[in-house]
Design a protein around this motif. Structure first.
Motif, PDB file in Angstrom:
ATOM      1  N   GLY A   8       0.811  -1.209   0.000  1.00  0.00           N
ATOM      2  CA  GLY A   8       0.000   0.000   0.000  1.00  0.00           C
ATOM      3  C   GLY A   8       0.844   1.259   0.000  1.00  0.00           C
ATOM      4  O   GLY A   8       0.545   2.231  -0.702  1.00  0.00           O
ATOM      5  N   SER A   9       1.913   1.245   0.773  1.00  0.00           N
ATOM      6  CA  SER A   9       2.809   2.400   0.810  1.00  0.00           C
ATOM      7  C   SER A   9       3.474   2.620  -0.540  1.00  0.00           C
ATOM      8  O   SER A   9       3.616   3.757  -0.998  1.00  0.00           O
ATOM      9  N   LYS A  11       2.257   1.736  -3.488  1.00  0.00           N
ATOM     10  CA  LYS A  11       1.238   2.240  -4.418  1.00  0.00           C
ATOM     11  C   LYS A  11       0.979   3.720  -4.185  1.00  0.00           C
ATOM     12  O   LYS A  11       0.771   4.480  -5.126  1.00  0.00           O
ATOM     13  N   ASN A  12       0.995   4.108  -2.924  1.00  0.00           N
ATOM     14  CA  ASN A  12       0.771   5.502  -2.580  1.00  0.00           C
ATOM     15  C   ASN A  12       1.885   6.377  -3.165  1.00  0.00           C
ATOM     16  O   ASN A  12       1.617   7.423  -3.773  1.00  0.00           O
ATOM     17  N   GLY A  15       1.564   6.532  -6.885  1.00  0.00           N
ATOM     18  CA  GLY A  15       0.472   7.428  -7.241  1.00  0.00           C
ATOM     19  C   GLY A  15       0.857   8.886  -7.147  1.00  0.00           C
ATOM     20  O   GLY A  15       0.485   9.696  -7.994  1.00  0.00           O
ATOM     21  N   ARG A  16       1.615   9.232  -6.116  1.00  0.00           N
ATOM     22  CA  ARG A  16       2.062  10.620  -5.958  1.00  0.00           C
ATOM     23  C   ARG A  16       2.942  11.038  -7.126  1.00  0.00           C
ATOM     24  O   ARG A  16       2.813  12.147  -7.660  1.00  0.00           O
ATOM     25  N   LYS A  35      -4.038   9.679  -8.845  1.00  0.00           N
ATOM     26  CA  LYS A  35      -4.953   9.856  -7.710  1.00  0.00           C
ATOM     27  C   LYS A  35      -5.601   8.528  -7.330  1.00  0.00           C
ATOM     28  O   LYS A  35      -5.764   8.218  -6.146  1.00  0.00           O
ATOM     29  N   ASP A  37      -4.292   5.509  -7.852  1.00  0.00           N
ATOM     30  CA  ASP A  37      -3.250   4.691  -7.230  1.00  0.00           C
ATOM     31  C   ASP A  37      -3.035   5.098  -5.778  1.00  0.00           C
ATOM     32  O   ASP A  37      -2.858   4.247  -4.900  1.00  0.00           O
ATOM     33  N   LYS A  38      -3.036   6.411  -5.531  1.00  0.00           N
ATOM     34  CA  LYS A  38      -2.876   6.894  -4.158  1.00  0.00           C
ATOM     35  C   LYS A  38      -4.003   6.407  -3.264  1.00  0.00           C
ATOM     36  O   LYS A  38      -3.767   5.929  -2.152  1.00  0.00           O
ATOM     37  N   GLY A  41      -3.654   2.715  -2.626  1.00  0.00           N
ATOM     38  CA  GLY A  41      -2.560   2.477  -1.693  1.00  0.00           C
ATOM     39  C   GLY A  41      -2.944   2.787  -0.261  1.00  0.00           C
ATOM     40  O   GLY A  41      -2.597   2.047   0.665  1.00  0.00           O
ATOM     41  N   LYS A  42      -3.674   3.867  -0.063  1.00  0.00           N
ATOM     42  CA  LYS A  42      -4.121   4.228   1.291  1.00  0.00           C
ATOM     43  C   LYS A  42      -5.054   3.170   1.855  1.00  0.00           C
ATOM     44  O   LYS A  42      -4.952   2.792   3.024  1.00  0.00           O
ATOM     45  N   ASN A  45      -3.038   0.038   2.672  1.00  0.00           N
ATOM     46  CA  ASN A  45      -2.240   0.285   3.869  1.00  0.00           C
ATOM     47  C   ASN A  45      -3.116   0.197   5.118  1.00  0.00           C
ATOM     48  O   ASN A  45      -2.717  -0.376   6.129  1.00  0.00           O
TER      49      ASN A  45
END
Length: 58
Positions: A8-9, A11-12, A15-16, A35, A37-38, A41-42, A45
């Motif tokens: 998840g981290s 992917k975040n 995404g950024r 956005k 992907d972020k 990821g969140k 996570n």
């Protein structure tokens, strides 16, 4: 640490980067994908954090 948290981290972060590149290049599709992907990821996570807390309670 649960594997979901690590994924998840990542992917975040991905995404950024994607969102930033999309903004810089004026590519709205890439920005929207970043956005998404972020957000994914969140969520992943958070799920991993819940799994970790459930393991600790046992």
């Amino acid at each position: 640490m649960d594997n979901d948290r690590a994924e998840g981290s990542m992917k975040n972060v991905k995404g950024r980067i994607k969102e930033g590149l999309g903004k810089a290049l004026g590519d709205t599709k890439m920005e929207a994908e970043g956005k998404m992907d972020k957000a994914e990821g969140k969520i992943q996570n958070t799920v991993g954090g819940i799994k970790d807390s459930l393991r600790k309670d046992r």
